[in-house]
Design an enzyme around this catalytic site. Structure first.
Site, short mmCIF file in Angstrom:
data_model
loop_
_atom_site.label_atom_id
_atom_site.label_comp_id
_atom_site.label_asym_id
_atom_site.label_seq_id
_atom_site.Cartn_x
_atom_site.Cartn_y
_atom_site.Cartn_z
N CYS A 23 -16.64 -9.27 5.15
CA CYS A 23 -15.96 -7.98 4.93
C CYS A 23 -14.69 -8.20 4.11
CB CYS A 23 -15.55 -7.36 6.26
SG CYS A 23 -16.90 -7.21 7.41
N CYS A 81 -19.63 -6.22 3.08
CA CYS A 81 -18.89 -5.03 3.53
C CYS A 81 -17.58 -5.00 2.77
CB CYS A 81 -18.62 -5.13 5.03
SG CYS A 81 -17.62 -3.76 5.66
N CYS A 114 0.38 4.68 7.06
CA CYS A 114 -0.27 4.50 8.37
C CYS A 114 0.68 3.75 9.32
CB CYS A 114 -1.58 3.75 8.19
SG CYS A 114 -2.60 4.45 6.86
N CYS A 129 -19.63 1.86 8.38
CA CYS A 129 -18.87 1.18 9.44
C CYS A 129 -17.64 2.04 9.68
CB CYS A 129 -18.47 -0.22 8.97
SG CYS A 129 -17.35 -1.05 10.11
N ARG A 137 -18.07 -2.94 17.66
CA ARG A 137 -17.33 -4.18 17.41
C ARG A 137 -16.01 -4.22 18.16
NH1 ARG A 137 -16.92 -4.22 12.05
NH2 ARG A 137 -19.05 -4.95 12.00
N CYS A 162 0.31 -0.04 10.36
CA CYS A 162 -0.16 -1.03 9.39
C CYS A 162 0.94 -1.90 8.80
CB CYS A 162 -0.92 -0.33 8.27
SG CYS A 162 -1.75 -1.51 7.17
N CYS A 186 0.83 -1.21 0.00
CA CYS A 186 0.00 0.00 0.00
C CYS A 186 0.87 1.27 0.00
CB CYS A 186 -0.91 -0.01 1.23
SG CYS A 186 -2.06 1.38 1.24
#
Ligand code: SAM
Ligand code: DTB
Ligand code: SF4
Length: 327
Positions: A101, A132, A61, A192, A264, A64, A57
């Site tokens: 998801c 999702c 972040c 979400c 969640r 991550c 990616c």
């Protein structure tokens, strides 16, 4: 009837901080009281995750494993075939999940990827599962395309309070996240949206995150609260542990301020152990990621969850009158 369209109050930071500061028993009692007003206290919604595009990616972040900027040893993979995704969704349904998801390690989807993702949504939906996806930032038109394919939920987290955001991520902004959330809402897809704690932030930052989530109007239908999973090779690989009881408090404050949302208990469950998870359910968590893996890191396996749910008398949402999901 849960009503998310008219939050009864606009919360202030002082009010949210005051909830965090309550004696633990008072906080949990208040959270459990709110929870019972809106939900069956012994039902847990079960969502299964699949990484449909792993690693490489462009974003930075700090938490991550999938950022190309961090050396985490993760193999970069291409977008999965639709058939592989459908097979995983069938297995998730058989195990008792009600929502599937699909996550992609993208800054945002390229137009050329959208047909394949829409096809995944269509075919997973046809199995009778809620769908999702979490694909990063959206461009105009993409949310509508996903809605048309039958998408029920889009996951896009605020992750942390705006004041701390720049210390975690520099390649996009907190305002970018809000922009995508607006596009998702406008397309008529359920939202979400949650965040991560345990990144070395202060309690004020945790309160700020919950405040921002609670003041979204309408409030998100689903609110994942992740405990940082410390991945070696990321800038947060060695951050100091957050006290697990502070994590329970965060769940309780989310429950009180987002009374009709599914909260969640997300990443970090394996590390938290059974007793802290039980406290999180008491604090009003009523959804989990269910299945042996999150996106790239571990989750309690299905057998361990079945045992925990049986011990606590919890059942998977949609599973009527049974003591635990899947049996
Ligand atoms: N790329 C998309 C995005 O950023 O929205 C979707 C995938 S991203 C992995 C989804 C969410 O997973 C992040 O927003 C973050 O809240 C959570 N997450 C990622 N790594 C994590 C970690 N190590 N510990 C806890 N939560 C994590
Ligand atoms: C969310 O809030 N948590 C999930 C989901 N949304 C996509 C992801 C958790 C990822 C944990 C780290 C990993 O497995 O890579
Ligand atoms: Fe990329 Fe999402 Fe990971 Fe950020 S959280 S590096 S956007 S996959």
């Amino acid at each position: 009837m849960n009503d998310l369209t008219h939050p009864p109050v606009t919360w202030t930071l002082a009010q949210v901080e005051a909830l965090f500061a309550l004696p633990f028993n008072d906080l949990l009692f208040q959270a459990q009281t709110v929870h019972r007003r809106h939900f069956d206290a012994n039902a847990v919604q079960l969502s299964t995750l699949l990484s449909i595009k792993t690693g490489g990616c462009s974003e930075d972040c700090g938490y991550c494993s999938q950022s190309a900027r961090h050396d985490t040893g993760l193999e970069r993979e291409k977008l999965l075939d639709v058939a592989e995704v459908v097979e995983a969704a069938q297995a998730a349904k058989a195990a008792g999940a009600t929502r599937f998801c699909m996550g992609a390690a993208w800054r945002g989807p390229k137009d050329k990827d959208m047909d394949a993702v829409a096809d995944m949504v269509r075919q997973v939906k046809a199995l009778g599962l809620e769908t999702c996806v979490t694909l990063g930032m959206l461009k105009p038109g993409q949310a509508e395309q996903l809605k048309e394919a039958g998408l029920d939920y889009y996951n896009h987290n605020l992750d942390t309070a705006s004041e701390f955001y720049g210390q975690v991520i520099t390649t996009h902004t907190h305002a970018d996240r809000l922009d995508t959330l607006g596009q998702v809402r406008d397309a008529g897809i359920h939202v979400c949206c949650g965040g991560i704690v345990g990144m070395g932030e202060s309690r004020r930052v945790r309160a700020g995150l919950i405040l921002e989530l609670a003041n979204l109007n309408p409030q998100p239908e689903s609110v994942p609260i992740n405990m940082l999973v410390k991945v070696p090779g990321t800038p947060m690989g060695e951050v100091e542990d957050l006290d697990p009881l502070e994590f329970v408090r965060t769940i309780a404050v989310a429950r009180i301020t987002l009374p009709a949302s599914h909260v969640r208990l997300s990443a970090g469950r394996r590390e938290l152990g059974e007793a802290i998870q039980a406290l999180c359910f008491l604090a009003g968590a009523n959804s989990v990621f269910y299945g042996d893996k999150l996106l790239t890191t571990g989750n309690p396996d299905v057998d361990a969850d079945q045992i925990l749910f049986a011990k606590l008398g919890l059942r998977g949402e949609g599973v009527q009158g049974r003591r635990c999901a899947g049996h």
